[in-house]
Design a protein around this motif. Sequence first.
Motif, PDB file in Angstrom:
ATOM      1  N   ALA A   1       6.110  12.237 -11.466  1.00 51.86           N
ATOM      2  CA  ALA A   1       6.349  10.866 -10.993  1.00 51.86           C
ATOM      3  C   ALA A   1       7.853  10.561 -10.947  1.00 51.86           C
ATOM      4  CB  ALA A   1       5.642   9.873 -11.907  1.00 51.86           C
ATOM      5  N   LEU A   2       8.586  10.992 -11.958  1.00 49.95           N
ATOM      6  CA  LEU A   2      10.043  10.799 -11.963  1.00 49.95           C
ATOM      7  C   LEU A   2      10.701  11.540 -10.803  1.00 49.95           C
ATOM      8  CD1 LEU A   2      11.074  11.034 -15.738  1.00 49.95           C
ATOM      9  CD2 LEU A   2      11.452   9.093 -14.213  1.00 49.95           C
ATOM     10  N   PHE A   3      10.218  12.754 -10.541  1.00 51.90           N
ATOM     11  CA  PHE A   3      10.772  13.539  -9.431  1.00 51.90           C
ATOM     12  C   PHE A   3      10.492  12.856  -8.091  1.00 51.90           C
ATOM     13  CE2 PHE A   3      10.296  16.843  -6.158  1.00 51.90           C
ATOM     14  CZ  PHE A   3      11.580  17.397  -6.198  1.00 51.90           C
ATOM     15  N   CYS A   4       9.268  12.374  -7.911  1.00 53.88           N
ATOM     16  CA  CYS A   4       8.908  11.667  -6.670  1.00 53.88           C
ATOM     17  C   CYS A   4       9.750  10.407  -6.491  1.00 53.88           C
ATOM     18  CB  CYS A   4       7.427  11.304  -6.681  1.00 53.88           C
ATOM     19  SG  CYS A   4       6.308  12.716  -6.536  1.00 53.88           S
ATOM     20  N   ASN A   5       9.953   9.662  -7.580  1.00 57.09           N
ATOM     21  CA  ASN A   5      10.772   8.446  -7.518  1.00 57.09           C
ATOM     22  C   ASN A   5      12.207   8.778  -7.136  1.00 57.09           C
ATOM     23  OD1 ASN A   5      11.012   5.474  -8.126  1.00 57.09           O
ATOM     24  ND2 ASN A   5      12.512   6.241  -9.587  1.00 57.09           N
ATOM     25  N   LEU A   6      12.715   9.901  -7.653  1.00 56.83           N
ATOM     26  CA  LEU A   6      14.075  10.342  -7.331  1.00 56.83           C
ATOM     27  C   LEU A   6      14.198  10.681  -5.851  1.00 56.83           C
ATOM     28  CD1 LEU A   6      16.921  11.192  -8.287  1.00 56.83           C
ATOM     29  CD2 LEU A   6      15.971  13.443  -8.793  1.00 56.83           C
TER      30      LEU A   6
ATOM     31  N   GLY B   1       0.794  -1.222   0.000  1.00 61.23           N
ATOM     32  CA  GLY B   1       0.000   0.000   0.000  1.00 61.23           C
ATOM     33  C   GLY B   1       0.825   1.269   0.000  1.00 61.23           C
ATOM     34  N   MET B   2       2.120   1.170   0.272  1.00 57.17           N
ATOM     35  CA  MET B   2       2.979   2.356   0.267  1.00 57.17           C
ATOM     36  C   MET B   2       3.312   2.837  -1.141  1.00 57.17           C
ATOM     37  SD  MET B   2       5.680   1.517   3.326  1.00 57.17           S
ATOM     38  CE  MET B   2       5.148   1.409   5.028  1.00 57.17           C
ATOM     39  N   GLY B   3       3.125   1.965  -2.139  1.00 60.09           N
ATOM     40  CA  GLY B   3       3.407   2.343  -3.520  1.00 60.09           C
ATOM     41  C   GLY B   3       4.884   2.227  -3.855  1.00 60.09           C
ATOM     42  N   ASN B   4       5.163   1.758  -5.076  1.00 59.94           N
ATOM     43  CA  ASN B   4       6.551   1.578  -5.501  1.00 59.94           C
ATOM     44  C   ASN B   4       6.600   1.408  -7.013  1.00 59.94           C
ATOM     45  OD1 ASN B   4       9.262   1.054  -5.717  1.00 59.94           O
ATOM     46  ND2 ASN B   4       9.192  -0.937  -4.703  1.00 59.94           N
ATOM     47  N   PHE B   5       7.393   2.223  -7.693  1.00 55.89           N
ATOM     48  CA  PHE B   5       7.546   2.107  -9.143  1.00 55.89           C
ATOM     49  C   PHE B   5       8.508   0.979  -9.534  1.00 55.89           C
ATOM     50  CE2 PHE B   5       6.552   6.846  -9.224  1.00 55.89           C
ATOM     51  CZ  PHE B   5       5.253   6.644  -9.647  1.00 55.89           C
ATOM     52  N   GLY B   6       9.130   0.347  -8.546  1.00 58.08           N
ATOM     53  CA  GLY B   6      10.158  -0.648  -8.834  1.00 58.08           C
ATOM     54  C   GLY B   6       9.646  -2.067  -8.967  1.00 58.08           C
ATOM     55  N   ASN B   7       8.328  -2.254  -9.050  1.00 60.64           N
ATOM     56  CA  ASN B   7       7.779  -3.611  -9.115  1.00 60.64           C
ATOM     57  C   ASN B   7       7.712  -4.183 -10.525  1.00 60.64           C
ATOM     58  OD1 ASN B   7       7.368  -3.816  -6.334  1.00 60.64           O
ATOM     59  ND2 ASN B   7       5.356  -2.843  -6.451  1.00 60.64           N
ATOM     60  N   VAL B   8       7.964  -3.355 -11.537  1.00 58.49           N
ATOM     61  CA  VAL B   8       7.902  -3.819 -12.931  1.00 58.49           C
ATOM     62  C   VAL B   8       9.306  -4.213 -13.385  1.00 58.49           C
ATOM     63  CG1 VAL B   8       7.238  -3.231 -15.293  1.00 58.49           C
ATOM     64  CG2 VAL B   8       5.978  -2.261 -13.379  1.00 58.49           C
ATOM     65  N   SER B   9       9.478  -5.485 -13.717  1.00 57.91           N
ATOM     66  CA  SER B   9      10.779  -5.958 -14.179  1.00 57.91           C
ATOM     67  C   SER B   9      10.960  -5.635 -15.660  1.00 57.91           C
ATOM     68  CB  SER B   9      10.911  -7.467 -13.957  1.00 57.91           C
ATOM     69  OG  SER B   9       9.980  -8.163 -14.781  1.00 57.91           O
TER      70      SER B   9
ATOM     71  N   LEU C   1      16.847   9.314  -2.591  1.00 51.88           N
ATOM     72  CA  LEU C   1      17.879  10.259  -2.170  1.00 51.88           C
ATOM     73  C   LEU C   1      18.607   9.864  -0.885  1.00 51.88           C
ATOM     74  CD1 LEU C   1      16.389  13.780  -3.039  1.00 51.88           C
ATOM     75  CD2 LEU C   1      18.254  12.549  -4.170  1.00 51.88           C
ATOM     76  N   PRO C   2      17.939   9.204   0.100  1.00 49.61           N
ATOM     77  CA  PRO C   2      18.682   8.807   1.308  1.00 49.61           C
ATOM     78  C   PRO C   2      19.846   7.851   1.050  1.00 49.61           C
ATOM     79  CG  PRO C   2      16.336   8.720   1.713  1.00 49.61           C
ATOM     80  CD  PRO C   2      16.504   8.935   0.246  1.00 49.61           C
ATOM     81  N   GLY C   3      19.851   7.169  -0.108  1.00 50.40           N
ATOM     82  CA  GLY C   3      20.962   6.283  -0.468  1.00 50.40           C
ATOM     83  C   GLY C   3      21.051   5.068   0.415  1.00 50.40           C
TER      84      GLY C   3
ATOM     85  N   ILE D   1      12.531   5.821   0.781  1.00 48.76           N
ATOM     86  CA  ILE D   1      11.328   6.451   1.326  1.00 48.76           C
ATOM     87  C   ILE D   1      10.110   5.905   0.591  1.00 48.76           C
ATOM     88  CG2 ILE D   1      10.128   8.641   1.707  1.00 48.76           C
ATOM     89  CD1 ILE D   1      12.864  10.008   1.617  1.00 48.76           C
ATOM     90  N   PRO D   2       9.029   5.536   1.290  1.00 51.28           N
ATOM     91  CA  PRO D   2       7.813   5.073   0.601  1.00 51.28           C
ATOM     92  C   PRO D   2       7.268   6.139  -0.347  1.00 51.28           C
ATOM     93  CG  PRO D   2       7.704   4.583   2.946  1.00 51.28           C
ATOM     94  CD  PRO D   2       8.900   5.447   2.753  1.00 51.28           C
ATOM     95  N   LEU D   3       6.826   5.705  -1.516  1.00 49.93           N
ATOM     96  CA  LEU D   3       6.349   6.633  -2.546  1.00 49.93           C
ATOM     97  C   LEU D   3       5.173   7.477  -2.061  1.00 49.93           C
ATOM     98  CD1 LEU D   3       6.591   7.578  -5.495  1.00 49.93           C
ATOM     99  CD2 LEU D   3       5.065   5.711  -6.138  1.00 49.93           C
TER     100      LEU D   3
END
Length: 336
Positions: free
Chosen positions: A298-303, A188-196, A307-309, A314-316
């Motif tokens: 969306a790209l800015f939010c993903n970036l 539920g936190m959302g994540n753009f990284g789930n698409v391979s 940023l914490p490295g 951070i959850p989307l």
Amino acid sequence: MKKGVQYSLLLTVGILILLIINLIVGSVKIPIMDVVNILFGEKPEKDSWRFIVMEARFPQAVTAILCGSSLAVSGLMLQTAFKNPLADPSIFGINSGAGLGVALVMLLMGGNLSSSMFSIGGFMAILLAAFVGAMTVTGIIFFFSNVVRNNIMLLIIGIMIGYLASSAITLLNFFATQEGVKSYLIWGMGNFGNVSLKQLPLFSGITFIGLFGAVLMIKPLNAMLLGERYAKNLGINVLVVRNWLLIVTGLLTAITTAFCGPIAFIGLAVPHMARLILGTENHRLLMPITLLMGSMVALFCNLVCYLPGDLGIIPLNAVTPLIGAPVIIYIISKNK
């Protein structure tokens, strides 16, 4: 029109810059030249860098571009058709439908969809459940759209369906195991990284079909700005337009939520940002600018998420309200 072209070029350049930065920034530091070499097919200093860039960061950035444009365009269409500045894909309960589908799999079925003929587990089960849940709610709204002629009443029905789905999710969480609740919370936190990288063509193909359907709505949406009677005088069937809009919005929201989780505020805030910049309601200008701006946001939010490295990601859905909420507050204050 010239103003629209200028903004389109600026946003396209901004998307390309953010795309490159998204490929560079992450928990693993990769030199810029090595990222460029990887993109052009050359061998980097470390083989692991190629995997990180091409198998993780590149699909994630492309997913952000497509998700942002899908949600923003969906929000624009709903706000115009229902004459409600606070309308977005979640207001019709489509996100809640997807969430209920995932909750049934994660919290009730132990993460698996199985019967005597087939068995699906893991991410594919979650993906299928989210898509079916979102499209089921879209189908219910589509049914009521043919029964209820009033847009405000249809909007209220959508909100009530969302409440019912949320209530069912709450009950499932109450009776679920601690592990199941945690898994559902992370989704539920959302994540753009789930698409391979392998899934990207399927995701992109379905998204492009939905976006093409949205572009076909430009002329009817412009007519509906002047009222339903005016649109009918121009020969536009308002009921057909509304049904087509629900199908397109449902498809875009379903595929986005299924792969990336329920993403808040992009569909709500970005259309208003586009209107502020353009100063017009003409969808010939507003639709492409909203599409591009959604990708950029969306790209800015993903970036920002990365940023914490080394400290983590951070959850989307902790980032998107930081951009969306101030925009909505400003719009409400401006319009009094």
